[in-house]
Structure formats: structure tokens, C-alpha cells
Design a protein around this motif. Structure first.
Motif, mmCIF file in Angstrom:
data_model
loop_
_atom_site.group_PDB
_atom_site.id
_atom_site.type_symbol
_atom_site.label_atom_id
_atom_site.label_comp_id
_atom_site.label_asym_id
_atom_site.label_seq_id
_atom_site.Cartn_x
_atom_site.Cartn_y
_atom_site.Cartn_z
ATOM 1 N N LEU A 39 0.824 -1.211 0.000
ATOM 2 C CA LEU A 39 0.000 0.000 0.000
ATOM 3 C C LEU A 39 0.859 1.263 0.000
ATOM 4 C CD1 LEU A 39 -2.747 -1.245 2.425
ATOM 5 C CD2 LEU A 39 -3.111 -0.569 0.032
ATOM 6 N N ALA A 40 2.003 1.235 0.663
ATOM 7 C CA ALA A 40 2.902 2.392 0.657
ATOM 8 C C ALA A 40 3.369 2.696 -0.766
ATOM 9 C CB ALA A 40 4.089 2.154 1.589
ATOM 10 N N CYS A 63 -4.789 5.085 -4.200
ATOM 11 C CA CYS A 63 -5.194 4.421 -2.964
ATOM 12 C C CYS A 63 -5.970 3.170 -3.343
ATOM 13 C CB CYS A 63 -6.025 5.342 -2.072
ATOM 14 S SG CYS A 63 -7.594 5.815 -2.785
ATOM 15 N N TYR A 64 -6.108 2.262 -2.401
ATOM 16 C CA TYR A 64 -6.814 1.008 -2.666
ATOM 17 C C TYR A 64 -8.305 1.150 -2.382
ATOM 18 C CZ TYR A 64 -7.735 -3.941 -2.998
ATOM 19 O OH TYR A 64 -8.220 -5.145 -3.374
ATOM 20 N N GLY A 114 -7.850 9.293 0.351
ATOM 21 C CA GLY A 114 -7.884 7.843 0.165
ATOM 22 C C GLY A 114 -6.758 7.115 0.870
ATOM 23 N N ALA A 115 -5.574 7.719 0.920
ATOM 24 C CA ALA A 115 -4.446 7.078 1.605
ATOM 25 C C ALA A 115 -4.717 6.979 3.097
ATOM 26 C CB ALA A 115 -3.152 7.852 1.334
ATOM 27 N N TYR A 166 -6.582 3.609 7.900
ATOM 28 C CA TYR A 166 -7.653 3.314 8.853
ATOM 29 C C TYR A 166 -8.155 1.877 8.668
ATOM 30 C CZ TYR A 166 -12.132 3.956 11.301
ATOM 31 O OH TYR A 166 -13.194 3.845 12.147
ATOM 32 N N GLN A 167 -8.433 1.517 7.424
ATOM 33 C CA GLN A 167 -8.970 0.181 7.154
ATOM 34 C C GLN A 167 -7.975 -0.918 7.505
ATOM 35 O OE1 GLN A 167 -9.979 0.757 3.026
ATOM 36 N NE2 GLN A 167 -12.097 1.298 3.507
ATOM 37 N N LEU A 168 -6.699 -0.717 7.213
ATOM 38 C CA LEU A 168 -5.697 -1.723 7.569
ATOM 39 C C LEU A 168 -5.564 -1.829 9.080
ATOM 40 C CD1 LEU A 168 -3.716 -3.795 6.413
ATOM 41 C CD2 LEU A 168 -1.959 -1.998 6.461
ATOM 42 N N GLY A 169 -5.712 -0.715 9.796
ATOM 43 C CA GLY A 169 -5.696 -0.747 11.259
ATOM 44 C C GLY A 169 -6.844 -1.562 11.826
ATOM 45 N N VAL A 170 -8.016 -1.462 11.196
ATOM 46 C CA VAL A 170 -9.161 -2.263 11.632
ATOM 47 C C VAL A 170 -8.863 -3.743 11.441
ATOM 48 C CG1 VAL A 170 -11.586 -2.822 11.172
ATOM 49 C CG2 VAL A 170 -10.847 -0.439 11.190
#
Length: 160
Positions: free
Chosen positions: A23-24, A32-33, A67-68, A73-77
Motif C-alpha cells: 500500500l505504501a 489508494c486502494y 484515500g491514503a 484506517y482500514q488496515l488498522g481495523v
């Protein structure tokens, strides 16, 4: 729906680190994904899809959506879900799911502390990482480059 697949700490480390690294690169290219969940990372199915949208992407918020920051946030979840037996999510996600977000406060408030108070049994480094990834305000979240270089990844390797 199939049950979630529980990963070992090392498997979780590998999955999250590799996702953060990929993702980076995407973010460095200006993209962004936008749809990070256990299913899209091929890690199984989460109990619900609710709560994966960051607070700033919910209806009623009039500001811009980065989006980044949403990807972080989503990866943290996902990280939080993988590390908890019951697939628990950080308090910021629980509050978004319950509709308790006040958008005026989101724009002006500092939500960088207290977001992972319900996850006190997790290691301090990973709580810090989740807190940095799942803050209410996008400006308080880590970049994906900061995620991939977070000390938690070094601390996990030290346990192996």
C-alpha cells in the motif's frame, strides 16, 4: 459466511507488514486502494463489513476524503480484528458503527488518544500502532510508510 481464520502472531505480522509495504508503494504513486478488509487481503471473512469506512467517508461529512488515510484506517481495523479473539475493533470503529461520530468534532478535535482503551491486554507497541492507524481525524493517522516502519514489527521479530 465462513468463520474468521485466526492467524498466529507471526502470520499476522507478515500479512500486515506485506500489505503496508504494498500500500505504501501504491500511495507513493498517488493512488489508494479503498477497500481493505480481511477478504480483500485473502485472510478470510470478517463477521461483518460494518465499520470499515473511516469516519470522514460516512454520509454527513462535508470535508475532503484522503484515500491514503482511509487505507491506513482500514488496515488498522484488520490488524485489530486479527489480534483479538473475538474480532474486536478499535473504539473509534465501534463509535462509527454506532453512529456516534460528531463531524464538527472530527474536523477540530484531537482524537489521537484513548482510541484503543478497550484493547489494554494487547502489547503497548501494537496498541500504539492501532491507535495511530485508527484515529478519528485523518490528520492524526500515521502514513503507510510510518506504519511499515513502526516499532511493533521489530518487537514481534524479537519474540521469534
Amino acid at each position: 459466511m465462513e468463520p474468521m481464520i485466526w492467524l498466529s502472531l507471526f502470520q499476522c505480522y507478515v500479512a500486515i507488514l506485506h500489505a503496508a509495504q504494498a500500500l505504501a508503494i501504491i500511495h507513493d504513486l498517488g493512488y489508494c486502494y479503498g477497500d481493505i478488509r480481511q477478504e480483500t487481503l485473502l485472510l478470510g471473512e470478517a463477521p461483518t463489513a460494518c465499520g470499515f469506512r473511516p469516519p470522514e467517508a460516512l454520509p454527513g461529512y462535508n470535508g475532503p476524503v484522503d484515500g491514503a488515510c482511509a487505507d491506513v484506517y482500514q488496515l488498522g481495523v484488520v490488524l485489530c480484528e486479527l489480534l483479538t479473539e473475538d474480532g474486536r475493533r478499535p473504539r473509534s470503529v465501534q463509535m462509527v458503527s454506532e453512529g456516534a461520530v460528531l463531524f464538527g468534532d472530527l474536523e477540530q478535535g484531537d482524537y489521537s488518544s484513548g482510541m484503543v482503551g478497550d484493547l489494554e491486554y494487547l502489547d503497548a507497541d501494537v496498541r500504539h500502532l492501532i491507535q495511530g492507524m485508527c484515529g478519528f481525524a485523518p490528520s492524526t493517522r500515521l502514513s503507510m510508510r510510518a506504519v511499515e516502519s513502526h516499532p511493533w514489527f521489530d518487537s514481534v521479530l524479537g519474540l521469534m
